[in-house]
Design a protein around this motif. Structure first.
Motif, short mmCIF file in Angstrom:
data_model
loop_
_atom_site.label_atom_id
_atom_site.label_comp_id
_atom_site.label_asym_id
_atom_site.label_seq_id
_atom_site.Cartn_x
_atom_site.Cartn_y
_atom_site.Cartn_z
N LEU A 1 17.07 -14.12 24.88
CA LEU A 1 18.52 -14.32 24.87
C LEU A 1 19.26 -12.98 24.93
O LEU A 1 20.21 -12.81 25.71
CB LEU A 1 18.92 -15.09 23.61
CG LEU A 1 20.41 -15.34 23.37
CD1 LEU A 1 21.04 -16.09 24.55
CD2 LEU A 1 20.63 -16.10 22.07
N ILE A 2 18.82 -12.02 24.14
CA ILE A 2 19.46 -10.70 24.13
C ILE A 2 19.32 -10.02 25.49
O ILE A 2 20.28 -9.44 26.01
CB ILE A 2 18.86 -9.82 23.01
CG1 ILE A 2 19.25 -10.36 21.64
CG2 ILE A 2 19.30 -8.37 23.16
CD1 ILE A 2 18.49 -9.74 20.49
N PHE B 1 27.99 -18.57 26.73
CA PHE B 1 26.96 -18.34 25.72
C PHE B 1 26.43 -19.66 25.17
O PHE B 1 25.21 -19.85 25.05
CB PHE B 1 27.54 -17.49 24.58
CG PHE B 1 26.59 -17.25 23.44
CD1 PHE B 1 25.66 -16.22 23.50
CD2 PHE B 1 26.63 -18.04 22.30
CE1 PHE B 1 24.77 -16.00 22.45
CE2 PHE B 1 25.75 -17.83 21.25
CZ PHE B 1 24.83 -16.80 21.32
N LYS B 2 27.30 -20.57 24.84
CA LYS B 2 26.87 -21.86 24.30
C LYS B 2 26.04 -22.63 25.32
O LYS B 2 25.02 -23.25 24.97
CB LYS B 2 28.09 -22.66 23.85
CG LYS B 2 28.81 -22.03 22.66
CD LYS B 2 30.17 -22.65 22.39
CE LYS B 2 30.06 -24.03 21.80
NZ LYS B 2 31.40 -24.55 21.41
N TYR B 3 26.47 -22.58 26.57
CA TYR B 3 25.71 -23.22 27.65
C TYR B 3 24.35 -22.57 27.81
O TYR B 3 23.32 -23.25 27.95
CB TYR B 3 26.53 -23.12 28.94
CG TYR B 3 25.77 -23.40 30.22
CD1 TYR B 3 25.11 -24.61 30.42
CD2 TYR B 3 25.71 -22.44 31.22
CE1 TYR B 3 24.42 -24.85 31.61
CE2 TYR B 3 25.03 -22.68 32.40
CZ TYR B 3 24.38 -23.88 32.59
OH TYR B 3 23.70 -24.12 33.75
N SER C 1 20.69 -24.28 27.14
CA SER C 1 19.77 -24.37 28.28
C SER C 1 18.42 -23.74 27.94
O SER C 1 17.36 -24.30 28.26
CB SER C 1 20.38 -23.68 29.50
OG SER C 1 21.56 -24.32 29.91
N MET C 2 18.43 -22.58 27.30
CA MET C 2 17.20 -21.91 26.92
C MET C 2 16.41 -22.74 25.90
O MET C 2 15.17 -22.81 25.96
CB MET C 2 17.50 -20.52 26.36
CG MET C 2 18.01 -19.54 27.39
SD MET C 2 18.42 -17.93 26.64
CE MET C 2 16.82 -17.46 25.95
N ALA C 3 17.11 -23.36 24.97
CA ALA C 3 16.43 -24.21 23.99
C ALA C 3 15.79 -25.41 24.67
O ALA C 3 14.63 -25.76 24.38
CB ALA C 3 17.43 -24.65 22.92
N ILE D 1 16.10 -27.86 20.33
CA ILE D 1 17.51 -28.22 20.28
C ILE D 1 18.26 -27.09 19.60
O ILE D 1 17.87 -26.64 18.52
CB ILE D 1 17.73 -29.53 19.50
CG1 ILE D 1 17.05 -30.71 20.21
CG2 ILE D 1 19.23 -29.80 19.31
CD1 ILE D 1 17.05 -31.99 19.40
N SER D 2 19.31 -26.61 20.23
CA SER D 2 20.20 -25.66 19.56
C SER D 2 21.50 -26.38 19.24
O SER D 2 21.92 -27.27 19.98
CB SER D 2 20.48 -24.45 20.46
OG SER D 2 21.26 -24.84 21.58
N THR D 3 22.12 -26.02 18.14
CA THR D 3 23.38 -26.65 17.79
C THR D 3 24.34 -25.65 17.16
O THR D 3 23.92 -24.76 16.41
CB THR D 3 23.19 -27.84 16.85
OG1 THR D 3 24.47 -28.46 16.60
CG2 THR D 3 22.59 -27.42 15.51
#
Length: 454
Positions: free
Chosen positions: A179-180, A221-223, A227-229, A235-237
């Motif tokens: 992510l970074i 960023f949220k998208y 997507s990566m999760a 699941i990311s929340t």
């Protein structure tokens, strides 16, 4: 304000964008906009069609999205990509994302949250101000078992006070480092990442930018995180309070006002008599936010679940890290507005369910009202505000429910006027519906507590 063709009117920008697309072999573009809740909606467009989309817009049936001020009989809303927002998907490099602005018949559409921010930012600029923001989004990384139960992805992440836990940080290094790297590839300038106060919770900090750019980046960023999760079966929340006993997800905003050339920080004053390094402009801006705090809550904490984060007594770690008293002070994380350093403030109430554009517009509108009317923020608070209990301070508390926050917003003529009366009427009506749906829903907690015991 006519928008059709504006995105394509600057031939130099268009030609530069097309060259980037050709050089990077980008096959498709996402013409994206945010709905009333801040969720991304988009059309996938072959990259060769970008220029025509910038001229005439990508068409959407507004009623199909919901809450965009359209019925099923209305004509298409047209999304005009902002070429400055071009973002190549780091995990799918043949696709580029563009933040878009909605139009109808060539004019800016008042139910578009990005348009609302652009209008408030334009008003600020006419007054000589450019707001810059730095966002600190928090999120959980979870897994789901066969029965649908959610838990932190990391089975070993079970400590009572896991914040900054190095082992937990390193067990999640594959996701975090990817992510970074993606964010730095986009030029966002990641400053640090950490394991947050709850099990399975993380935060990424990156460089500040003008308010519109930061809102675009938070939306993407949220998208990107989701997507990566999903790619990893996780699941990311960004939900404010997904677990009863754990600290919730905030989305803290650091902000300051600069001059029109974006060279001088108008919040900074080394001779500040209060010792915080802030100017009178900054204090009046704070005064505006404090004055409108209860109404602001409906926008920056816009869900039923938001108030389970704001009003939680404690978490397993011993603190909620969410504000509940309306006030300001120094480097103190129990504050509503924290002053971590000279020349900037941190707004700590916002959570991850807020629409980035609408929340930023509302905060800016409240601050501008404070400057215009020279609203005095009063004396700074100090000490542990979670332990500050008195009848007087009940009046200075943030709303305890979405219902209370919406009622405050309904009475705030300044915010309604600044953000657009027609849109705000829709927003308020939808939030009332959300509260009514929640209030009429019978939860498992109620069944377990009352079914047999009463």
């Amino acid at each position: 304000m006519k928008l059709i063709g504006i995105a394509a009117s600057n031939r130099g920008v268009m030609e530069e964008t097309i060259k980037k697309i050709e050089d990077q072999d980008i096959k498709f573009v996402l013409a994206s906009f945010s709905d009333i809740n801040g969720a991304s909606r988009a059309k996938l467009v072959p990259s060769a069609r970008l220029e025509s989309v910038c001229k005439s817009g990508a068409g959407f049936a507004g009623f199909a999205v919901g809450d965009l001020g359209h019925g099923p009989h209305d004509p298409d809303l047209l999304c005009i990509p902002d070429l400055r927002s071009m973002t190549v998907l780091p995990w799918k490099k043949d696709i580029a994302w563009f933040a878009g602005t909605l139009t109808e018949d060539g004019s800016a559409w008042e139910h578009c949250s990005r348009t609302i921010l652009l209008k408030v930012a334009e008003k600020a600029k006419k007054l000589g101000y450019v707001m810059k923001t730095g966002i600190e989004p928090e999120f959980f990384l979870l897994k789901q078992d066969g029965d649908g139960n959610l838990s932190p992805f990391d089975d070993l992440d079970k400590e009572q006070k896991p914040c900054y836990q190095q082992q937990a940080l390193m067990r999640n290094i594959e996701f975090l480092s990817s992510l970074i790297n993606n964010m730095n590839e986009l030029g966002w300038g990641v400053t640090q990442a950490d394991h947050e106060d709850a099990n399975g919770q993380f935060e990424i900090n990156f460089d500040f930018a003008d308010a519109i750019t930061s809102s675009d980046r938070l939306t993407f960023f949220k998208y990107m995180v989701r997507s990566m999760a999903e790619e990893r079966g996780l699941i990311s929340t960004f939900m404010p309070k997904p677990f009863s006993t754990l600290t919730g997800n905030g989305c803290h905003m650091h902000l300051s006002l600069w001059d029109e050339q974006e060279k001088r920080n108008l919040f900074e004053d080394q001779f500040d008599g209060k010792g915080f390094g802030l100017s009178d402009t900054a204090y009046h801006f704070i005064g505006g936010i404090l004055y409108h705090a209860k109404a602001l809550s409906a926008i920056v904490c816009p869900t039923v679940n938001s108030y389970k984060r704001l009003t939680a007594m404690d978490s397993m770690s011993g603190a909620t890290w969410a504000p509940n008293i309306i006030g300001y002070g120094g480097n103190n994380r129990t504050q509503y507005i924290r002053i971590p350093d000279s020349g900037r403030i941190e707004f700590r109430a916002m959570d991850g369910t807020a629409n980035p554009y609408l929340a930023t517009a509302a905060i800016l509108a409240a601050g501008l009202d404070g400057i215009e009317n020279k609203i005095d923020p009063g004396e700074a608070f100090s000490g542990n505000l979670y332990r500050l209990q008195s009848i007087e301070n009940e009046l200075n508390r943030l709303p305890s429910s979405l219902k209370e926050a919406v009622e405050a917003l309904e009475q705030d003529k300044v915010l309604i006027s600044m953000l657009g009366e027609d849109f705000m009427n829709t927003f308020i009506a939808r939030k009332k519906e959300e509260w009514a749906q929640y209030h009429s829903f019978v939860s498992n907690w109620e069944i377990e507590k009352y079914l047999k015991g009463y």
